[in-house]
Design a protein around this motif. Structure first.
Motif, PDB file in Angstrom:
ATOM      1  N   ASN A  50      45.473  40.363  38.275  1.00 54.36           N
ATOM      2  CA  ASN A  50      45.167  38.938  38.420  1.00 54.36           C
ATOM      3  C   ASN A  50      44.779  38.648  39.867  1.00 54.36           C
ATOM      4  N   GLY A  51      44.009  37.573  40.059  1.00 52.79           N
ATOM      5  CA  GLY A  51      43.698  37.116  41.410  1.00 52.79           C
ATOM      6  C   GLY A  51      42.436  37.676  42.020  1.00 52.79           C
ATOM      7  N   LYS A  52      41.727  38.545  41.291  1.00 44.28           N
ATOM      8  CA  LYS A  52      40.519  39.155  41.870  1.00 44.28           C
ATOM      9  C   LYS A  52      39.465  38.101  42.191  1.00 44.28           C
ATOM     10  N   GLY A  53      39.163  37.251  41.198  1.00 40.72           N
ATOM     11  CA  GLY A  53      38.118  36.250  41.396  1.00 40.72           C
ATOM     12  C   GLY A  53      38.431  35.270  42.502  1.00 40.72           C
ATOM     13  N   SER A  54      39.699  34.837  42.575  1.00 41.83           N
ATOM     14  CA  SER A  54      40.098  33.897  43.625  1.00 41.83           C
ATOM     15  C   SER A  54      40.021  34.549  45.003  1.00 41.83           C
ATOM     16  N   THR A  55      40.469  35.807  45.106  1.00 40.55           N
ATOM     17  CA  THR A  55      40.405  36.522  46.381  1.00 40.55           C
ATOM     18  C   THR A  55      38.963  36.693  46.831  1.00 40.55           C
ATOM     19  N   VAL A  56      38.086  37.054  45.903  1.00 37.93           N
ATOM     20  CA  VAL A  56      36.656  37.152  46.213  1.00 37.93           C
ATOM     21  C   VAL A  56      36.148  35.818  46.755  1.00 37.93           C
ATOM     22  N   THR A  57      36.535  34.723  46.106  1.00 42.60           N
ATOM     23  CA  THR A  57      36.048  33.403  46.512  1.00 42.60           C
ATOM     24  C   THR A  57      36.535  33.015  47.893  1.00 42.60           C
ATOM     25  N   GLU A 265      48.877  33.713  48.003  1.00 44.74           N
ATOM     26  CA  GLU A 265      48.847  35.174  48.131  1.00 44.74           C
ATOM     27  C   GLU A 265      47.411  35.682  48.102  1.00 44.74           C
ATOM     28  N   ASN A 266      46.600  35.136  47.183  1.00 38.29           N
ATOM     29  CA  ASN A 266      45.183  35.530  47.145  1.00 38.29           C
ATOM     30  C   ASN A 266      44.469  35.161  48.444  1.00 38.29           C
TER      31      ASN A 266
END
Length: 437
Positions: A50-57, A265-266
């Motif tokens: 989880n959190g890949k898309g938010s971290t990318v953003t 965290e992201n």
């Protein structure tokens, strides 16, 4: 080859029939034929449950504030397919997509005649992204989000400048394994020799797998809770407030517009990545770029409040960890309100534990279904629930209309589950909300 956007997109989607094929040989074959565009790209590789898309953003937003051109490769899309390949947050144009498909199509046909077999839909899209950023539209940095797992994911032919592993959860267990260690082994497959790894993984057994892989690769590890730590967290009406300390400097009083403790965290992963890009690769990223980038970052479908009157939230909680984060945030923000939940999911998820968590949070829960090859039937979801106020409806549009009519001042309507479901729901829901004003 293809003259229209609809033809090109139709051919891409036709590759779904091939399902998933682990392995990198088909990608390597296509890259050889294309002149290895992936070797022309400076990249960051982002994996995790989880959190890949938010971290990318968050990272894209920081880099854009610093004046860099940033490509992203993400999945799934939310409103339009083109989102999967974007430049500075803007999806590629239809004509670019047609051009890319025309580049890849003859290779796919040729590859089908070999012992490797034809490429899958995801392999086609990944090859398109490499071709776009390698040959058509070069940028300063590309952020590649892993599609599934890591070790055999089609993105894993790149040699990035940084690797990020956001989290480990029990998702896609039929493919990746049934334990945190097994899944961590697959995720850790993106770690490359000598390349720094940034992670927010919490489970000790999963973290040990990542650290062992990094040690064998002589790759430095930057772990949330050790090399960078969060403090002074508070939730805002819209977003979060926190401070961050890294091995390089302190960042007091940071603010993000995305809601949820997990988003801090992201965001911290993105800040740590920005710091390493600055220190190791001469990216000129200042503190003001980080602050502004975090505050302006937005990723749809992540505890997104579509309306405050009536109060409507959509959230792509599509696995057990995602549902846990959603329910915690609902209790934190709306503990005094009645929670009416609408849920639709894919049948290949571990649905029993997800639904059990939703049962505990919901005052009323409605299960529905949508048109997608792997979608679960509404009645099957209903049968997994033990909530005393549960129902199922096969027509989600009629269900949402009814829920909006009944929404009161002390109610929060939550639509959650598969991101594929939410991508269908959001435009219809916005239209219903506008008409109800």
């Amino acid at each position: 080859m293809f003259s229209t956007y609809e033809e090109a997109l139709g051919w891409i989607h036709s590759r779904l029939r091939l399902g998933m094929k682990p392995g990198l040989q088909r990608m390597e074959w296509m890259m050889e034929k294309l002149g290895h565009p992936e070797r022309r790209i400076k990249s960051v590789h982002i994996g995790g449950t989880n959190g890949k898309g938010s971290t990318v953003t968050f990272l894209r937003s920081i880099l854009q504030e610093a004046g860099y051109s940033v490509g992203t490769f993400t999945s799934p899309y939310f409103e339009k397919f083109n989102e999967r390949i974007s430049l500075n947050g803007i999806p590629i144009k239809d004509e670019d997509l047609v051009r890319l498909v025309s580049d890849i199509y003859p290779l796919a046909i040729e590859l089908e005649q070999t012992e490797l077999g034809g490429p899958t839909e995801f392999e086609i899209i990944t090859a398109m992204a490499f071709q776009y950023f390698g040959h058509v539209q070069p940028v300063d940095l590309v952020l590649f989000e892993v599609g599934l797992g890591g070790r055999y994911d089609s993105t894993n032919i790149i040699y990035p400048v940084l690797s990020i592993i956001t989290s480990i959860g029990l998702d896609h267990t039929a493919i990746l394994g049934n334990t945190y260690e097994e899944i961590a082994f697959e995720k850790a497959g993106i770690i490359k020799p000598g390349i720094s790894v940034i992670t927010a993984v919490k489970q000790e057994e999963a973290l040990a797998v990542i650290q062992d892989k990094a040690l064998s690769m002589k790759s430095p590890v930057y772990q949330l809770g050790n090399e960078f730590t969060i403090s002074d967290h508070n939730s805002l009406n819209l977003g979060e407030f926190f401070s961050l300390k890294t091995v390089f400097q302190n960042f007091p009083d940071l603010e993000i517009g995305m809601s949820g403790k997990h988003q801090t965290e992201n965001a911290s992963l993105a800040v740590m990545a920005a710091e390493l890009l600055n220190k190791l690769y001469a990216f000129l990223i200042e503190v003001n770029h980080i602050r502004a980038g975090l505050k302006s970052a937005f990723w749809p479908g992540r505890f997104e409040i579509l309306s405050e009157d009536p109060l409507v939230v959509i959230d792509g909680a599509h696995n057990e960890e995602g549902v846990a984060a959603l329910t915690a945030e609902l209790n934190n923000r709306f503990g005094d309100k009645s929670k009416n939940i609408v849920f639709a999911a894919l049948a290949d998820k571990k649905l029993d534990k997800m639904i059990s968590k939703l049962d505990s949070a919901a005052d009323r829960i409605n299960f529905t279904e949508f048109e997608f090859p792997r979608a679960a039937a509404a009645e099957d979801l209903y049968n997994l629930s033990k909530n005393s106020r549960r129902q199922f409806h096969t027509d989600w549009k009629e269900l949402l209309e009814a829920e909006l009519r009944e929404a009161g001042k002390n109610t929060v309507l939550v639509i959650t589950g598969s991101l594929y479901f939410l991508s269908e729901v959001k435009p219809i829901l916005l239209n219903l909300l506008e008409n109800n004003k």
